[in-house]
Design an enzyme around this catalytic site. Structure first.
Site, PDB file in Angstrom:
ATOM      1  N   CYS A   2       0.747  -1.122  -0.042  1.00  0.00           N
ATOM      2  CA  CYS A   2      -0.145  -0.006   0.130  1.00  0.00           C
ATOM      3  C   CYS A   2       1.001   1.394  -0.082  1.00  0.00           C
ATOM      4  CB  CYS A   2      -0.943   0.233   1.037  1.00  0.00           C
ATOM      5  SG  CYS A   2      -2.214  -1.431   1.391  1.00  0.00           S
ATOM      6  N   ARG A  27       4.376  -0.515  -4.711  1.00  0.00           N
ATOM      7  CA  ARG A  27       3.847  -0.994  -3.425  1.00  0.00           C
ATOM      8  C   ARG A  27       2.495  -1.813  -3.433  1.00  0.00           C
ATOM      9  NH1 ARG A  27       6.904   1.537   0.558  1.00  0.00           N
ATOM     10  NH2 ARG A  27       5.469   0.944   2.210  1.00  0.00           N
ATOM     11  N   TRP A  75      -2.752  -2.839  -1.790  1.00  0.00           N
ATOM     12  CA  TRP A  75      -2.445  -4.147  -2.038  1.00  0.00           C
ATOM     13  C   TRP A  75      -3.525  -4.627  -0.826  1.00  0.00           C
ATOM     14  CZ3 TRP A  75      -0.333  -8.336   1.317  1.00  0.00           C
ATOM     15  CH2 TRP A  75      -0.028  -9.237   0.407  1.00  0.00           C
ATOM     16  N   ASN A 101      -2.172   1.941   5.732  1.00  0.00           N
ATOM     17  CA  ASN A 101      -1.244   0.855   5.483  1.00  0.00           C
ATOM     18  C   ASN A 101      -0.918  -0.029   6.662  1.00  0.00           C
ATOM     19  OD1 ASN A 101       0.743  -0.994   4.269  1.00  0.00           O
ATOM     20  ND2 ASN A 101       2.339   0.639   4.293  1.00  0.00           N
ATOM     21  N   GLY A 102      -1.205  -1.286   6.354  1.00  0.00           N
ATOM     22  CA  GLY A 102      -0.919  -2.259   7.643  1.00  0.00           C
ATOM     23  C   GLY A 102      -2.400  -3.162   7.928  1.00  0.00           C
ATOM     24  N   GLU A 487      17.138 -17.958  -7.243  1.00  0.00           N
ATOM     25  CA  GLU A 487      16.912 -16.948  -7.499  1.00  0.00           C
ATOM     26  C   GLU A 487      16.425 -16.456  -8.984  1.00  0.00           C
ATOM     27  OE1 GLU A 487      16.284 -14.260  -5.841  1.00  0.00           O
ATOM     28  OE2 GLU A 487      16.478 -12.500  -7.335  1.00  0.00           O
ATOM     29  N   LYS A 491      12.666 -15.128 -10.006  1.00  0.00           N
ATOM     30  CA  LYS A 491      12.341 -14.168 -11.042  1.00  0.00           C
ATOM     31  C   LYS A 491      11.394 -14.638 -12.028  1.00  0.00           C
ATOM     32  CE  LYS A 491      13.675 -11.516  -9.287  1.00  0.00           C
ATOM     33  NZ  LYS A 491      14.249 -11.445  -7.803  1.00  0.00           N
ATOM     34  N   GLU A 494       7.942 -15.007 -10.560  1.00  0.00           N
ATOM     35  CA  GLU A 494       7.189 -13.646  -9.991  1.00  0.00           C
ATOM     36  C   GLU A 494       6.727 -12.867 -11.356  1.00  0.00           C
ATOM     37  OE1 GLU A 494       9.403 -11.153  -6.861  1.00  0.00           O
ATOM     38  OE2 GLU A 494      10.741 -11.764  -8.417  1.00  0.00           O
ATOM     39  N   HIS A 510      17.362 -37.099  -6.612  1.00  0.00           N
ATOM     40  CA  HIS A 510      16.446 -37.662  -5.385  1.00  0.00           C
ATOM     41  C   HIS A 510      15.064 -37.545  -5.582  1.00  0.00           C
ATOM     42  CE1 HIS A 510      20.053 -39.006  -3.539  1.00  0.00           C
ATOM     43  NE2 HIS A 510      20.663 -37.726  -3.732  1.00  0.00           N
ATOM     44  N   LYS A 609       5.997  -4.578  -3.566  1.00  0.00           N
ATOM     45  CA  LYS A 609       7.323  -4.273  -3.311  1.00  0.00           C
ATOM     46  C   LYS A 609       7.662  -4.467  -2.065  1.00  0.00           C
ATOM     47  CE  LYS A 609      11.645  -3.307  -4.931  1.00  0.00           C
ATOM     48  NZ  LYS A 609      12.065  -4.563  -5.580  1.00  0.00           N
TER      49      LYS A 609
HETATM   50  C1  F6R Z   1      11.532 -10.946  -5.155  1.00  0.00           C
HETATM   51  C2  F6R Z   1      11.354  -9.846  -4.255  1.00  0.00           C
HETATM   52  C3  F6R Z   1      11.030 -10.180  -2.830  1.00  0.00           C
HETATM   53  C4  F6R Z   1      11.663  -9.732  -1.800  1.00  0.00           C
HETATM   54  C5  F6R Z   1      11.163 -10.065  -0.276  1.00  0.00           C
HETATM   55  C6  F6R Z   1      12.120  -9.298   0.794  1.00  0.00           C
HETATM   56  O1  F6R Z   1      12.033 -10.314  -6.255  1.00  0.00           O
HETATM   57  O2  F6R Z   1      11.643  -8.449  -4.233  1.00  0.00           O
HETATM   58  O3  F6R Z   1      11.354 -11.734  -2.539  1.00  0.00           O
HETATM   59  O4  F6R Z   1      13.163  -9.952  -1.938  1.00  0.00           O
HETATM   60  O5  F6R Z   1       9.777  -9.662  -0.141  1.00  0.00           O
HETATM   61  O6  F6R Z   1      12.039  -7.922   0.725  1.00  0.00           O
HETATM   62  P1  F6R Z   1      13.131  -6.866   1.541  1.00  0.00           P
HETATM   63  O7  F6R Z   1      14.382  -7.331   0.799  1.00  0.00           O
HETATM   64  O8  F6R Z   1      12.435  -5.608   0.995  1.00  0.00           O
HETATM   65  O9  F6R Z   1      13.222  -7.455   2.793  1.00  0.00           O
END
Ligand code: F6R
Length: 614
Positions: A2, A27, A75, A101-102, A487, A491, A494, A510, A609
């Site tokens: 949010c 966000r 969000w 937000n929260g 990772e 990516k 997502e 396995h 984010k």
């Molecule tokens: C993936 C991504 C998320 C963040 C996770 C932690 O691309 O962005 O998996 O890495 O939400 O966020 P931070 O690093 O802000 O604590």
């Protein structure tokens, strides 16, 4: 999670609010809304499902006048994404409007109490409960808005950043925070409000980051007043934000994600600037100077993080254990905080977070602090909650990351972890001077090598078309490259919504090997290192089952092309720094596949984010 924007001043609020929402859309973007006190004195709330563009379309024929307003991009947590559940929420009388937000955890309890008193609700959200509670307290106890907010917040369990307008007092915004970030910008005769500084920096560089439990009284023509929930006035800590506008704009790239992938060489140079000397043979971290006793005496290091930051932590563990010989564990912050873990005053806990606001990571820090551990933060967002909650730390300095899929923050985190491990190892004497200097100087060469890795962009763009229709993908790597495989898979999941899994290459036999057939693209990181021959065997196991292999190989490798359908060449580097290079083609691959599929790369569905709820 949010985005919150607010404005009070002499300019028209609507364009400032909308611009701010666009900056904060990363966000959350399932609905958006705005509330303004118009010229006629009416409190106008407009809100729509979907992105900010839907809101602006909706507002074209509405009264958008007024020099005071609040706005929100959501969000969803409580209540489906819809115009009805979008913020701002009116109170029953329509005198008040709130954005939040929260999560208000005891909202159901408060709601039923208010319903018994005859209050009716217009949405399914926890947020509306708060504004109705404030209004109920104001009218039943004859209190001012500020007093009613203070009283209401006493009754609330949960996390919040809120802003409230009252149409009977059109020169005031009341804002408050607990565990959700909120920043007040101070301009000339005007104030701004934001979940972070990005909607503010265009207008002023003077900001106040509210602390937990703070309430801000923002009145036109008066000084900003910040007080505790009990009403004690707090000293104003005005900070200067050091972000330039170009950093939060796309700079000619079609998406923030692509811009951020290409920025990595420069970001890493910034990350190392002032920390590695010009000769390229010595690392100095200020946290190490100030707190070396604590760090060098660590009996154990525990890394806590989420998502991509957790993947960086897995690389950190290998660096710390192999270079410093200190036992190191990596924990999901969300599991750690509820697991009653063994943490003592002899432990150093490293919390890694791009946003510096992740609720689970913050809670993990709190728990570790209570048990006496020394807390070291590795964050990107300057002045965010995590750096303020830690004993010391190192910023990654890669600039604002706007694309929801994290890219440059990951390589920035790995770079800081590399510098930290090198500093510790040097002081502890667990590596030789020659090894230390070789590694430090190689680290300084990484940005140039990243530039070479980025040259594979066109090749990867073509390859991406082949994989656009895949339903599942497997990513394999070993040692330092195993977290890179995780990772790479994250990516792809997502932003393209293709199911993908990362696996240690040798574990495949396995279980996951059963999945392999000619429909399954397998991406293998097979750079020339200690485990090179082993990985070749793993590739052959995949080929023998009809799997289609794309291998990331060290430049000049001619052997693997015999076994792989496609190869992407990477510049050679030391094994421990390979993740910094190998992650680049996987970021590009995920990006181009998502673009081929027509997905909204910077705003993937269901994601946000900054995850400020647990
Ligand atoms: C993936 C991504 C998320 C963040 C996770 C932690 O691309 O962005 O998996 O890495 O939400 O966020 P931070 O690093 O802000 O604590």
């Amino acid at each position: 999670m949010c985005g919150i924007v607010g404005y009070i001043g002499t300019k028209q609020a609507y364009p400032i609010l909308i611009k701010g929402l666009r900056r904060l859309e990363y966000r959350g973007y399932d609905s958006a809304g705005v509330a303004m006190i118009g010229q006629s004195g009416s409190l106008n709330v407009y809100k729509t499902k979907g992105k900010v563009d839907n809101l602006t379309d909706y507002c074209t024929d509405k009264d958008i006048s007024g020099c005071i307003g609040i706005a929100h991009t959501r969000w969803a947590t409580h209540g489906e994404p819809s115009a009805r559940n979008a913020h701002p929420h009116y109170s029953q009388s329509h005198n008040l409007a709130i954005i939040h937000n929260g999560i208000i955890e005891n909202y159901a309890d408060i709601k039923s109490r208010l319903q018994e008193k005859g209050v009716t609700f217009a949405s399914d959200t926890d947020t509306e409960v708060l504004v109705q509670l404030v209004e109920y307290i104001m009218s039943s106890k004859n209190l001012t808005l500020l007093e009613a907010v203070q009283t209401a917040l006493y009754q609330v369990i949960g996390a919040y950043a809120i802003a409230i307008l009252d149409k009977r007092d059109p020169h005031q915004i009341i804002a408050a925070r607990k565990q959700s970030p909120l920043v007040v910008g101070i301009g000339e005769g005007e104030f701004f409000l934001g979940s972070d500084a990005s909607p503010i920096i265009e207008y002023t560089d003077k900001v106040v980051y509210l602390e937990d439990g703070n309430i801000a009284v923002i009145r036109l023509g008066e000084e900003l007043k910040v007080m505790s929930i009990h009403g004690e006035e707090q000293a104003l800590q005005v900070k200067k934000v050091d972000i330039d506008l170009g950093q939060i704009e796309k700079g000619g790239y079609p998406h923030f994600m692509l811009k951020e992938i290409f920025e990595q060489p420069e970001c890493l140079t910034n990350c190392m600037r002032g920390r590695i000397n010009v000769e390229g043979n010595q690392v100095t971290l200020s946290a190490m100077i100030d707190h070396h006793q604590k760090l060098l005496k660590a009996k154990r290091i525990v890394i806590v993080a989420c998502g991509t930051s957790w993947h960086a932590g897995l690389i950190g563990k290998q660096l710390i254990e192999s270079l410093c010989r200190i036992p190191c564990e990596v924990e999901y912050a969300s599991e750690f905080r509820y697991r009653n873990p063994v943490v003592t005053k002899d432990d150093v806990v490293i919390a890694i977070s791009q946003s510096g606001e992740t609720a689970d990571t913050l809670a993990a820090i709190q728990l570790a602090k209570e048990r006496g551990a020394f807390i070291y933060g590795i964050c990107n967002a300057i002045g965010s909650s995590i750096p303020r909650a830690t004993d010391t730390g190192t910023y990654i300095h890669v600039g604002p990351e706007i694309g929801v899929a994290s890219t440059k923050a990951f390589t920035g985190q790995v770079t800081v972890l590399s510098m930290l491990a090198l500093c510790l190892a040097d002081k502890l004497g667990t590596i030789t001077k020659e090894e230390y200097q070789l590694m430090v100087s190689e680290l300084t060469r990484i940005p140039k090598k990243m530039e070479r890795a980025l040259q594979a962009n066109e090749q990867i763009k073509h390859l991406a078309m082949i994989f656009t229709y895949a339903k599942n993908c497997l990513y394999l790597g070993r040692g330092y490259n195993y977290p890179v495989a995780l990772e790479g898979a994250l990516k792809l999941k997502e932003i393209s919504y293709i199911h993908a899994e990362g696996y240690p290459a040798a574990e495949m036999k396995h279980g996951p090997i059963a999945l392999i057939d000619s429909e399954m693209p397998v991406f293998v990181i097979a750079t020339r290192d200690r485990l090179y021959e082993k990985v070749i065997s793993n590739i052959q196991e995949v080929r023998a089952r009809g799997g289609r292999v794309t291998a990331l190989v060290t430049a000049g490798d001619e052997l693997i092309s015999q076994y792989a359908d496609h190869v992407i060449e990477l510049p050679d580097t030391l094994e421990c720094f390979q993740p910094l290079i190998a992650s680049i083609p996987l970021q590009l691959l995920a990006y181009h596949i998502a673009v081929c599929k027509g997905k909204d790369v910077d705003r993937p569905r269901n994601l946000a984010k900054s995850v400020t709820v647990e």
